[in-house]
Design a protein around this motif. Structure first.
Motif, PDB file in Angstrom:
ATOM      1  N   GLU A   1      -5.941  10.236  49.829  1.00 51.83           N
ATOM      2  CA  GLU A   1      -6.358   9.076  49.028  1.00 51.83           C
ATOM      3  C   GLU A   1      -5.909   9.218  47.579  1.00 51.83           C
ATOM      4  OE1 GLU A   1     -10.417   7.425  51.182  1.00 51.83           O
ATOM      5  OE2 GLU A   1     -10.610   8.908  49.583  1.00 51.83           O
ATOM      6  N   THR A   2      -6.011  10.417  47.030  1.00 47.98           N
ATOM      7  CA  THR A   2      -5.616  10.647  45.639  1.00 47.98           C
ATOM      8  C   THR A   2      -4.143  10.345  45.427  1.00 47.98           C
ATOM      9  OG1 THR A   2      -7.347  12.300  45.308  1.00 47.98           O
ATOM     10  CG2 THR A   2      -5.472  12.386  43.806  1.00 47.98           C
ATOM     11  N   ILE A   3      -3.300  10.799  46.352  1.00 49.70           N
ATOM     12  CA  ILE A   3      -1.862  10.540  46.240  1.00 49.70           C
ATOM     13  C   ILE A   3      -1.575   9.046  46.385  1.00 49.70           C
ATOM     14  CG2 ILE A   3       0.330  10.821  47.479  1.00 49.70           C
ATOM     15  CD1 ILE A   3      -0.417  13.775  47.853  1.00 49.70           C
ATOM     16  N   ILE A   4      -2.213   8.402  47.344  1.00 48.42           N
ATOM     17  CA  ILE A   4      -2.009   6.963  47.525  1.00 48.42           C
ATOM     18  C   ILE A   4      -2.461   6.202  46.280  1.00 48.42           C
ATOM     19  CG2 ILE A   4      -2.752   4.934  48.845  1.00 48.42           C
ATOM     20  CD1 ILE A   4      -2.942   6.885  51.288  1.00 48.42           C
ATOM     21  N   GLY A   5      -3.596   6.600  45.718  1.00 48.50           N
ATOM     22  CA  GLY A   5      -4.092   5.956  44.507  1.00 48.50           C
ATOM     23  C   GLY A   5      -3.133   6.116  43.338  1.00 48.50           C
ATOM     24  N   SER A   6      -2.561   7.293  43.187  1.00 50.88           N
ATOM     25  CA  SER A   6      -1.590   7.525  42.115  1.00 50.88           C
ATOM     26  C   SER A   6      -0.338   6.682  42.323  1.00 50.88           C
ATOM     27  CB  SER A   6      -1.214   9.012  42.058  1.00 50.88           C
ATOM     28  OG  SER A   6      -2.327   9.799  41.734  1.00 50.88           O
ATOM     29  N   TRP A   7       0.072   6.577  43.579  1.00 52.48           N
ATOM     30  CA  TRP A   7       1.246   5.747  43.899  1.00 52.48           C
ATOM     31  C   TRP A   7       0.977   4.277  43.606  1.00 52.48           C
ATOM     32  CZ3 TRP A   7       1.933   2.154  48.049  1.00 52.48           C
ATOM     33  CH2 TRP A   7       3.248   1.685  48.203  1.00 52.48           C
ATOM     34  N   LEU A   8      -0.176   3.770  44.018  1.00 51.57           N
ATOM     35  CA  LEU A   8      -0.527   2.370  43.757  1.00 51.57           C
ATOM     36  C   LEU A   8      -0.537   2.090  42.258  1.00 51.57           C
ATOM     37  CD1 LEU A   8      -3.514   1.938  46.265  1.00 51.57           C
ATOM     38  CD2 LEU A   8      -1.277   0.829  46.461  1.00 51.57           C
ATOM     39  N   ALA A   9      -1.110   3.013  41.499  1.00 50.96           N
ATOM     40  CA  ALA A   9      -1.191   2.821  40.051  1.00 50.96           C
ATOM     41  C   ALA A   9       0.193   2.863  39.402  1.00 50.96           C
ATOM     42  CB  ALA A   9      -2.092   3.885  39.435  1.00 50.96           C
ATOM     43  N   SER A  10       1.020   3.801  39.841  1.00 48.47           N
ATOM     44  CA  SER A  10       2.342   3.946  39.211  1.00 48.47           C
ATOM     45  C   SER A  10       3.275   2.796  39.586  1.00 48.47           C
ATOM     46  CB  SER A  10       2.974   5.286  39.601  1.00 48.47           C
ATOM     47  OG  SER A  10       3.270   5.322  40.983  1.00 48.47           O
ATOM     48  N   ARG A  11       3.076   2.230  40.759  1.00 45.23           N
ATOM     49  CA  ARG A  11       3.936   1.116  41.207  1.00 45.23           C
ATOM     50  C   ARG A  11       3.325  -0.251  40.893  1.00 45.23           C
ATOM     51  NH1 ARG A  11       6.163   5.492  41.353  1.00 45.23           N
ATOM     52  NH2 ARG A  11       7.468   6.238  43.085  1.00 45.23           N
ATOM     53  N   ASN A  12       2.069  -0.267  40.470  1.00 47.39           N
ATOM     54  CA  ASN A  12       1.382  -1.518  40.114  1.00 47.39           C
ATOM     55  C   ASN A  12       1.490  -2.553  41.238  1.00 47.39           C
ATOM     56  OD1 ASN A  12      -0.131  -3.218  38.434  1.00 47.39           O
ATOM     57  ND2 ASN A  12       1.702  -4.147  37.553  1.00 47.39           N
ATOM     58  N   ASN A  13       1.207  -2.107  42.464  1.00 46.47           N
ATOM     59  CA  ASN A  13       1.417  -2.975  43.631  1.00 46.47           C
ATOM     60  C   ASN A  13       0.179  -3.108  44.510  1.00 46.47           C
ATOM     61  OD1 ASN A  13       1.331  -0.396  44.677  1.00 46.47           O
ATOM     62  ND2 ASN A  13       3.189  -0.572  45.909  1.00 46.47           N
ATOM     63  N   ARG A  14      -0.997  -2.870  43.946  1.00 43.32           N
ATOM     64  CA  ARG A  14      -2.207  -2.871  44.790  1.00 43.32           C
ATOM     65  C   ARG A  14      -2.353  -4.143  45.604  1.00 43.32           C
ATOM     66  NH1 ARG A  14      -4.965  -2.668  48.243  1.00 43.32           N
ATOM     67  NH2 ARG A  14      -7.166  -2.097  48.477  1.00 43.32           N
ATOM     68  N   GLY A  15      -2.032  -5.289  45.017  1.00 44.77           N
ATOM     69  CA  GLY A  15      -2.213  -6.542  45.726  1.00 44.77           C
ATOM     70  C   GLY A  15      -1.276  -6.754  46.893  1.00 44.77           C
ATOM     71  N   ASN A  16      -0.236  -5.914  46.995  1.00 42.32           N
ATOM     72  CA  ASN A  16       0.742  -6.051  48.076  1.00 42.32           C
ATOM     73  C   ASN A  16       0.506  -5.089  49.232  1.00 42.32           C
ATOM     74  OD1 ASN A  16       2.118  -7.932  46.459  1.00 42.32           O
ATOM     75  ND2 ASN A  16       3.298  -6.309  45.465  1.00 42.32           N
ATOM     76  N   VAL A  17      -0.508  -4.237  49.113  1.00 40.05           N
ATOM     77  CA  VAL A  17      -0.725  -3.173  50.098  1.00 40.05           C
ATOM     78  C   VAL A  17      -2.112  -3.293  50.718  1.00 40.05           C
ATOM     79  CG1 VAL A  17      -0.720  -0.672  50.485  1.00 40.05           C
ATOM     80  CG2 VAL A  17       0.799  -1.664  48.749  1.00 40.05           C
ATOM     81  N   VAL A  18      -2.163  -3.209  52.042  1.00 34.53           N
ATOM     82  CA  VAL A  18      -3.429  -3.181  52.775  1.00 34.53           C
ATOM     83  C   VAL A  18      -3.783  -1.714  53.015  1.00 34.53           C
ATOM     84  CG1 VAL A  18      -4.602  -3.786  54.926  1.00 34.53           C
ATOM     85  CG2 VAL A  18      -3.011  -5.415  53.867  1.00 34.53           C
ATOM     86  N   ILE A  19      -4.913  -1.291  52.466  1.00 33.45           N
ATOM     87  CA  ILE A  19      -5.337   0.107  52.587  1.00 33.45           C
ATOM     88  C   ILE A  19      -6.482   0.203  53.593  1.00 33.45           C
ATOM     89  CG2 ILE A  19      -6.349   2.096  51.403  1.00 33.45           C
ATOM     90  CD1 ILE A  19      -3.527   1.565  50.507  1.00 33.45           C
ATOM     91  N   GLY A  20      -6.286   1.035  54.598  1.00 30.09           N
ATOM     92  CA  GLY A  20      -7.360   1.366  55.534  1.00 30.09           C
ATOM     93  C   GLY A  20      -7.791   2.802  55.295  1.00 30.09           C
ATOM     94  N   THR A  21      -9.079   3.032  55.051  1.00 22.50           N
ATOM     95  CA  THR A  21      -9.569   4.397  54.936  1.00 22.50           C
ATOM     96  C   THR A  21     -10.883   4.529  55.699  1.00 22.50           C
ATOM     97  OG1 THR A  21      -9.896   6.278  53.428  1.00 22.50           O
ATOM     98  CG2 THR A  21     -10.823   4.144  52.740  1.00 22.50           C
ATOM     99  N   LYS A  22     -11.425   5.741  55.752  1.00 23.24           N
ATOM    100  CA  LYS A  22     -12.504   6.029  56.695  1.00 23.24           C
ATOM    101  C   LYS A  22     -13.586   6.888  56.055  1.00 23.24           C
ATOM    102  CE  LYS A  22      -8.825   6.309  60.150  1.00 23.24           C
ATOM    103  NZ  LYS A  22      -7.726   6.761  59.256  1.00 23.24           N
ATOM    104  N   VAL A  23     -14.764   6.830  56.673  1.00 27.77           N
ATOM    105  CA  VAL A  23     -15.910   7.603  56.212  1.00 27.77           C
ATOM    106  C   VAL A  23     -16.577   8.298  57.397  1.00 27.77           C
ATOM    107  CG1 VAL A  23     -17.407   5.558  56.368  1.00 27.77           C
ATOM    108  CG2 VAL A  23     -18.152   7.494  54.999  1.00 27.77           C
TER     109      VAL A  23
END
Length: 311
Positions: free
Chosen positions: A62-84
């Motif tokens: 999740e940390t790596i994905i979050g850093s990638w989303l922030a650096s690419r400024n593309n959160r609105g273009n990506v569907v993120i599925g995560t789990k608990v």
């Protein structure tokens, strides 16, 4: 195919289990960039990836994905599925745990919402009403867009729906089962009827059988040389499994594609499957996975794979 899932996803989900484990951050960014450049928009992870790796504590993916989303400024273009339910600090599905785990995932992902939030494994020590209510609360708060279940038995999924209908809770829109050409029976006999009844989207994991369906493990020596993935593929290594590999090899050779492409295309064509999950440890592994999103089996090829995998 129209299912209950409320957003459009690319027909191949990129597995994030290798990020921070067998793929370092730079390699993970390369894979994510190439996947997005090809039109991919559906990334699957978990708060527990990769607590199972020496030196890791969970949340690395999740940390790596979050850093990638922030650096690419593309959160609105990506569907993120995560789990608990499996993070070492947030085990189980009690309401307070779900709330705390979701907040931790949001911080790591550097976002204010999760698109698809899964109950990773059932927690039968917690009343299902409590779990369903906690997921509903996240949806109502705008922190989660849709909810889903992974590794749940059919009767427990039906029970979740009964509770949600009775209480007016958000209902699951997707399931994530272990499902592939050499592991069909559990899902098809038990869970698939619930999927059909509730029109759930299916996002299968182990679509390539931990590498077995790529043809990587054809001998005992191959398995022993395969380290972690070879160990995971052992359950498929038998005469029936090897017959499936031979059938995949025949089709792949005739069509000029990789076996992974064929295996994932078969899975993509199953009822209600919206996106098989596959992971690329390196950039070089990604093209054969991406090719499955547009590769179609003909009727005889699909029939051959149906028949040999039914054994």
């Amino acid at each position: 195919m129209t299912t209950a899932i409320p957003f459009d996803v690319y027909p191949l989900a990129l597995g994030g289990n290798t990020f921070g484990w067998t793929s370092d951050e730079a390699t993970s960014f390369d894979v994510l960039d190439a996947y997005a450049a090809a039109g991919g928009n559906f990334v699957d992870t978990s708060d527990s990836y990769s607590a199972f790796a020496p030196g890791n504590s969970g949340g690395e993916s999740e940390t790596i994905i979050g850093s990638w989303l922030a650096s690419r400024n593309n959160r609105g273009n990506v569907v993120i599925g995560t789990k608990v339910s499996q993070h070492p600090d947030f085990r189980g599905l009690a309401a307070s745990n779900i709330a705390a785990a979701a907040e931790a995932s949001l911080r790591r992902l550097r976002t204010d919402y999760i698109d698809l939030y899964y109950a990773h494994f059932d927690d039968e020590s917690t009343p299902l009403e409590e779990t369903a209510g906690a997921f509903d609360a996240l949806v109502r708060a705008g922190k989660v867009r849709a909810i889903a279940v992974s590794n749940y038995r059919a009767e427990r999924i039906r029970e979740w729906f009964a509770i949600a209908r009775r209480e007016g809770f958000a209902m699951p829109v997707a399931v994530q089962p272990h499902y592939n050409l050499v592991h069909r029976v559990d899902y098809e006999r038990q869970v698939a009827p619930v999927v059909a009844d509730e029109n759930l989207a299916v996002v299968p994991y182990f679509g390539l059988g931990a590498g077995f369906l790529t043809g990587k493990y054809r001998t005992q020596a191959d398995l022993e040389a395969g380290a972690i993935r070879g160990h995971m593929a052992k359950s498929y290594f038998n005469d029936a499994g090897l017959a499936v590999v031979d059938a995949l090899d025949k089709i792949a050779s005739a069509r000029g594609v990789e076996m992974a492409t064929v295996a994932l295309a078969w899975l993509r064509g199953r009822p209600n499957v919206v996106a098989p999950i596959a992971s690329a440890r390196t950039l070089e592994q990604l093209p054969s996975l991406l090719a499955s999103a547009t590769f179609d089996l003909d009727g005889s090829e699909r029939a051959d794979l149906d028949a040999v995998s039914a054994r």
